[in-house]
Design a protein around this motif. Sequence first.
Motif, PDB file in Angstrom:
ATOM      1  N   ARG A 105      52.770  38.858  32.324  1.00  0.00           N
ATOM      2  CA  ARG A 105      51.855  39.865  32.873  1.00  0.00           C
ATOM      3  C   ARG A 105      52.495  41.254  32.857  1.00  0.00           C
ATOM      4  O   ARG A 105      53.668  41.418  33.201  1.00  0.00           O
ATOM      5  N   SER A 106      51.686  42.227  32.505  1.00  0.00           N
ATOM      6  CA  SER A 106      52.191  43.591  32.343  1.00  0.00           C
ATOM      7  C   SER A 106      52.539  44.252  33.680  1.00  0.00           C
ATOM      8  O   SER A 106      53.357  45.175  33.712  1.00  0.00           O
ATOM      9  N   GLU A 107      51.935  43.789  34.776  1.00  0.00           N
ATOM     10  CA  GLU A 107      52.224  44.421  36.068  1.00  0.00           C
ATOM     11  C   GLU A 107      53.606  44.077  36.603  1.00  0.00           C
ATOM     12  O   GLU A 107      54.080  44.712  37.558  1.00  0.00           O
ATOM     13  N   PHE A 108      54.268  43.092  36.017  1.00  0.00           N
ATOM     14  CA  PHE A 108      55.636  42.769  36.401  1.00  0.00           C
ATOM     15  C   PHE A 108      56.611  43.551  35.517  1.00  0.00           C
ATOM     16  O   PHE A 108      56.415  43.666  34.305  1.00  0.00           O
ATOM     17  N   ASP A 109      57.665  44.062  36.125  1.00  0.00           N
ATOM     18  CA  ASP A 109      58.656  44.836  35.375  1.00  0.00           C
ATOM     19  C   ASP A 109      59.496  43.955  34.456  1.00  0.00           C
ATOM     20  O   ASP A 109      59.952  44.409  33.404  1.00  0.00           O
ATOM     21  N   ASN A 110      59.729  42.717  34.859  1.00  0.00           N
ATOM     22  CA  ASN A 110      60.524  41.790  34.068  1.00  0.00           C
ATOM     23  C   ASN A 110      59.716  40.535  33.768  1.00  0.00           C
ATOM     24  O   ASN A 110      58.670  40.293  34.379  1.00  0.00           O
TER      25      ASN A 110
END
Length: 433
Positions: A105-110
């Motif tokens: 998911r793009s909302e997670f930084d890693n």
Amino acid sequence: MSRTIDAVVSPTQTNTIPADISGQMLDLDEDDDLEVFSKDSTLADGNMFNASMQTSPGSMVNQCKFEEDEEGDSKDIFITVDNPESHVTAIETFITYRVLTKTTRSEFDNSEYEVRRRYQDFLWLKGKLEEAHSTLIVHPLPEKFVVKGMVERFNGDFIATRRKALHKFLNRIADHPILSCSEDFKVFLSAQAWELTTYKKQGPGFLSRMGETVRAVANSVRGVKNRPEEFTAIQEYVEDFSNKISSLDKVTQRIVKEQKEYLEELKEYGPTYTLWSGSEEELAEQLKGVAGCIERCCKETEEQVGHLSDTLVPVLHEYVLCAETLKAVLRRRDNIQAEFEAKNETLATKKVDRDALKEEIDKLEDRVEWANNALKGDWGRWQRSMRGDLKSAFFSTAEKNVDYYEKCLAVWETFLLSQRTEPSEETDRDNTP
């Protein structure tokens, strides 16, 4: 890859134990890390099978698992709860669990995270999700009590049972199209312990929470005058479901208890035949044969009871807790509508600032509409999940029962075959001086 949300989003984004053993309950509220929950069970989709498929219990269970694997291809977040660790301080002893997350998911930084969480953290997450989405169905957490005779404080079985329950809780949230996108859920999965502690302090204060509680109680006392028929039907279904699943849970737990007692008796039964064979030379072969059969059946019985305890009992008790969750969700929906109805009555009967009140009523109307749509969408999702879980548990239990009885039957049939003699042998034996 971010998950597409195909359900309604909230307009205000804010961050039973069986009756026969209830007297044995040991309340341990002072330690939130103590709880009992059903052991994990496989989630399966319960579609009907076509006529060309095999119909053995094993093939049906495998089909359920195959369908689950197909659904898993679309997942974009995977969570594992494992590696429990005990922590001892001057004032408490508690367990933490490692929570591993892999996501695209793009909302997670890693793409990967590893954190440690204790039960209180899971409880906080559940509360935040219910606060932000009051009419969505949040999967229940393990209970915060210990039943005497079932578990010991922090023993291996207890910790394993709890870990499976927490693992399932997080994965049910991860599979939800709205709850899985919560900022609180993201923080829970990614923040280190000290960061989570800081984040928790940003929530509403005690007085604010108290005000919400008072309003909820007032709305509950006031009641709903015009509940939509579809929610009345859901409420009636939930009450009926709760009664039936609770009865099944209690009876199944009694059966397991009685089977365990039977197993203990069976373990003493075989050695009695063996002891007898030592003093009965003419029957020694038969007595030892019966003892051997009992011993082998004892092992099969132990496995069958263990399977029942690990497969059917957990799922039934899980949905006892789910029924209580559904009742709470329906009450919250009613409270929202009751507040809306009360404001409308005030507008119609009292001299007030009509413009300000009308604006407030419009917001409440939007909130009622959101609550209704959210619950209707989640209701269908919950039913599909429930039916899949129960079908999987029933199939697995049926398969194990067939396997158990077939093995025990084979044991006794082998014994009977070994004791058969030809007629000529019988005659020769009778004529022996």
